[in-house]
Enzyme design. Structure first.
Site, PDB file in Angstrom:
ATOM      1  N   LYS A 180       0.848  -1.190   0.000  1.00 32.20           N
ATOM      2  CA  LYS A 180       0.000   0.000   0.000  1.00 32.20           C
ATOM      3  C   LYS A 180       0.886   1.243   0.000  1.00 32.20           C
ATOM      4  O   LYS A 180       1.452   1.628   1.017  1.00 32.20           O
ATOM      5  CB  LYS A 180      -0.934   0.050   1.209  1.00 32.20           C
ATOM      6  N   SER A 233       5.125   7.400  10.281  1.00 33.37           N
ATOM      7  CA  SER A 233       5.240   8.215  11.494  1.00 33.37           C
ATOM      8  C   SER A 233       5.143   7.355  12.758  1.00 33.37           C
ATOM      9  O   SER A 233       4.550   6.270  12.752  1.00 33.37           O
ATOM     10  CB  SER A 233       4.124   9.264  11.500  1.00 33.37           C
ATOM     11  N   THR A 234       5.673   7.895  13.832  1.00 40.78           N
ATOM     12  CA  THR A 234       5.609   7.196  15.123  1.00 40.78           C
ATOM     13  C   THR A 234       4.164   7.067  15.586  1.00 40.78           C
ATOM     14  O   THR A 234       3.772   6.036  16.144  1.00 40.78           O
ATOM     15  CB  THR A 234       6.477   7.949  16.151  1.00 40.78           C
ATOM     16  N   ALA A 236       1.384   6.725  13.763  1.00 41.37           N
ATOM     17  CA  ALA A 236       0.727   5.611  13.061  1.00 41.37           C
ATOM     18  C   ALA A 236       1.341   4.282  13.492  1.00 41.37           C
ATOM     19  O   ALA A 236       0.632   3.279  13.662  1.00 41.37           O
ATOM     20  CB  ALA A 236       0.850   5.797  11.551  1.00 41.37           C
ATOM     21  N   GLU A 254       9.458   0.986  11.120  1.00 37.60           N
ATOM     22  CA  GLU A 254      10.520   1.969  10.879  1.00 37.60           C
ATOM     23  C   GLU A 254       9.870   3.339  10.999  1.00 37.60           C
ATOM     24  O   GLU A 254       9.077   3.727  10.131  1.00 37.60           O
ATOM     25  CB  GLU A 254      11.106   1.790   9.470  1.00 37.60           C
ATOM     26  N   CYS A 288      13.898  10.159   7.439  1.00 34.57           N
ATOM     27  CA  CYS A 288      13.754   9.817   8.859  1.00 34.57           C
ATOM     28  C   CYS A 288      15.067   9.849   9.639  1.00 34.57           C
ATOM     29  O   CYS A 288      15.083  10.202  10.809  1.00 34.57           O
ATOM     30  CB  CYS A 288      13.137   8.434   8.964  1.00 34.57           C
ATOM     31  N   GLU A 387      10.389  15.835  15.703  1.00 35.70           N
ATOM     32  CA  GLU A 387      10.734  15.647  14.295  1.00 35.70           C
ATOM     33  C   GLU A 387       9.986  16.673  13.456  1.00 35.70           C
ATOM     34  O   GLU A 387       8.759  16.734  13.497  1.00 35.70           O
ATOM     35  CB  GLU A 387      10.362  14.231  13.851  1.00 35.70           C
TER      36      GLU A 387
END
Ligand code: NAD
Length: 484
Positions: A180, A233-234, A236, A254, A288, A387
């Site tokens: 996806k 993202s952290t 999600a 990741e 990232c 971030e």
């Protein structure tokens, strides 16, 4: 400009009509114009893609049962078809997310084929059986097996390379995949599907279904999925980890980062500047592992601030398709708003803006932000902790190596980092004490041979290296009795 439009999905080895009417429009962050469209997957499309991947995996003579050499032959053809499309892939990525074209050619056009061949060869070379003399007598016969149907969910910032960090080991191991892509970067994903079709990947081995968060969430929970591999993202990642925890479903995450470059007091700044660009402002600040905190010794603080300010001012900002461009636009208006919010926060918390901070003069369309440097702030500033995902640096002073490490390690994240010194071994010793998954010395490169990934809020699990392959395998042990 003609737009790039698709009206079918690549599912089960062919092009299939969507079940719903939804379309994803893709806009150029440079011109703000529509550049293409693809169908938006519905949950029914995800169900079809998972069913195809499931059937391809479970078939008695399916992909999982093939000898690694047979899979390697098909994946080598896939790599060749990707190489034939490499310049168009790079162009599409640059058009969609603003990545400078020279970088897109390396990461997006070039790296996927390298990864396919690297992991295929690793599978060919891997011993089929690991026979271990038993500690308690007898023999343990250990084998590795493909884990099953993989849900691969990827972000927009480096869409092809990140996809192949998952696809290459998964496919080489014998897994089948539902990919996806992120909504912002779908046109390169459909080109990849064309390459897969041209290479003759067996039906259902790879399926590409784009959509937003809800579609991703449906895929993560799907009963036909055996493993989730997520980059994003952290926030999600945490949600996905919760779902996978409930389902006891293996997951690799990741996630985000706020890594530090530690410049030791003997650093050769002039010689390091080009490589420092590669760990600070690369891809418009949208990677990232970037080192958006630059830690400088007090004794050389103003020299470092001046050098980074000069670097930022020297970077050509503009059309990502121009080979001279070093900084393209951010991916979307929303992303620019977020980055500008952080710049405002940096100022309001009292940091000194040495350059940038606004939109570049003379460019009246596109989501551009100037390369920006903040000085005279510490590690507690919001812009030093969160971030930003844009071209914004915090330059933070330190007294000695102990303090430099304390600052570098004082972060919710732990993904990348770097240490810079005229003495490589001195830098490597400091690098060994940085609490993160990966650290570079005087440069930073994700080499395929070594595991890449994060600790703390940067994620769980590793990609690349044998470790990256093993996350797509499960282990099976047969205990043989002692002989005689
Ligand atoms: P995002 O998390 O919003 O989206 C990433 C992907 O996940 C997209 O395909 C999105 O549709 C999907 N998604 C979002 N929520 C989901 C959910 N609940 N369930 C299933 N799928 C979901 O991230 P983004 O804004 O697109 O990407 C930027 C982030 O990704 C940054 O934080 C960056 O640091 C991180 N990132 C990490 C790495 C790494 O290797 N660690 C690499 C690149 C980007």
């Amino acid at each position: 400009m003609t737009t790039i439009d698709y009206r079918e999905f690549y599912i089960d080895g062919g092009w299939q009509s969507p079940t719903g009417p939804g379309l994803l429009d893709v806009r150029s962050p440079t011109t703000e114009n529509t550049i293409g469209s693809v169908p938006a997957a519905s949950t029914a499309d995800i169900d079809r893609a998972v069913a195809a991947a499931r059937a391809a995996f479970d078939a008695p003579d399916g992909w999982a049962t093939w000898h690694p050499k047979q899979r390697a032959e098909v994946l080598d053809r896939f790599a060749t078809e990707l190489e034939a499309r490499a310049s168009e892939t790079s162009r599409r990525v640059a058009l969609q997310n603003g990545m400078p074209i020279w970088l897109a050619e390396q990461f997006e056009g070039g790296f996927p084929a390298v990864l396919l061949r690297y992991f295929s060869q690793m599978m060919v070379d891997a011993p089929a059986v690991d026979e271990r003399a038993g500690f308690l007598g007898g023999t343990a016969r250990v084998t590795r097996h493909p884990i099953g149907v993989v849900a691969a969910i990827v972000p927009w910032n480096v869409p092809q390379a990140i996809s192949f960090l998952k696809l290459a080991p998964a496919l080489a191991a014998g897994c089948t995949v539902v990919l996806k892509p992120a909504e912002e970067t779908v046109l390169d994903a459909f080109l990849m599907a064309e390459a897969a079709a041209a290479a003759g990947l067996p039906a259902g081995v790879l399926n590409v279904v784009p959509g937003g968060r809800d579609i991703g969430a449906h895929l993560v929970e799907h009963p036909g999925v055996d493993k989730v591999s997520f980059t994003g993202s952290t926030v999600a990642g945490r949600t996905i980890a919760e779902v996978c925890g409930r389902l006891l479903r293996p997951v690799t995450l990741e996630l985000g980062g706020k890594s530090a470059a530690i410049l030791l007091d003997d650093v050769d700044l002039d010689a390091s500047l080009e490589s420092l660009f590669g760990v600070t402002f690369l891809n418009n600040g949208q990677i990232c592992w970037l080192n958006t905190r630059v830690l400088a010794p007090q004794s050389r603080y103003s020299e470092v601030v001046d050098a980074l300010t000069g670097l930022a001012e020297s970077l050509k900002v503009g059309d990502p398709l121009d080979p001279a461009t070093k900084i393209g636009p951010l991916v979307s208006a929303r992303q620019r708003e977020r980055v500008e919010g952080y710049i405002a926060k940096g100022k309001s918390e009292g940091a000194r803006l040495t350059t940038g901070g606004g939109r570049p003069a003379g460019i009246d369309q596109g989501y551009f932000v100037e390369p920006t440097v903040f000085a005279d702030l510490d590690n507690n500033a919001t812009i030093s902790r969160e971030e930003i995902f844009g071209p914004v640096l915090s330059v933070i002073p330190f007294a000695d190596e102990t303090e430099a490490l304390a600052i570098a390690n004082d972060s919710e994240y732990g993904l990348g980092g770097s240490v810079w010194s005229a003495d490589v071994e001195r830098a490597a010793t400091v690098a060994g004490r940085v609490k993160s998954g990966t650290v570079g010395v005087n440069h930073y490169t994700n080499d395929p041979v070594a595991p890449f990934g994060g600790i703390k809020n940067s994620g769980m699990g590793r990609e690349l290296g044998p470790e990256g392959l093993h996350t797509f395998q499960h282990l099976h042990t047969v205990y043989l009795p002692p002989v005689g």
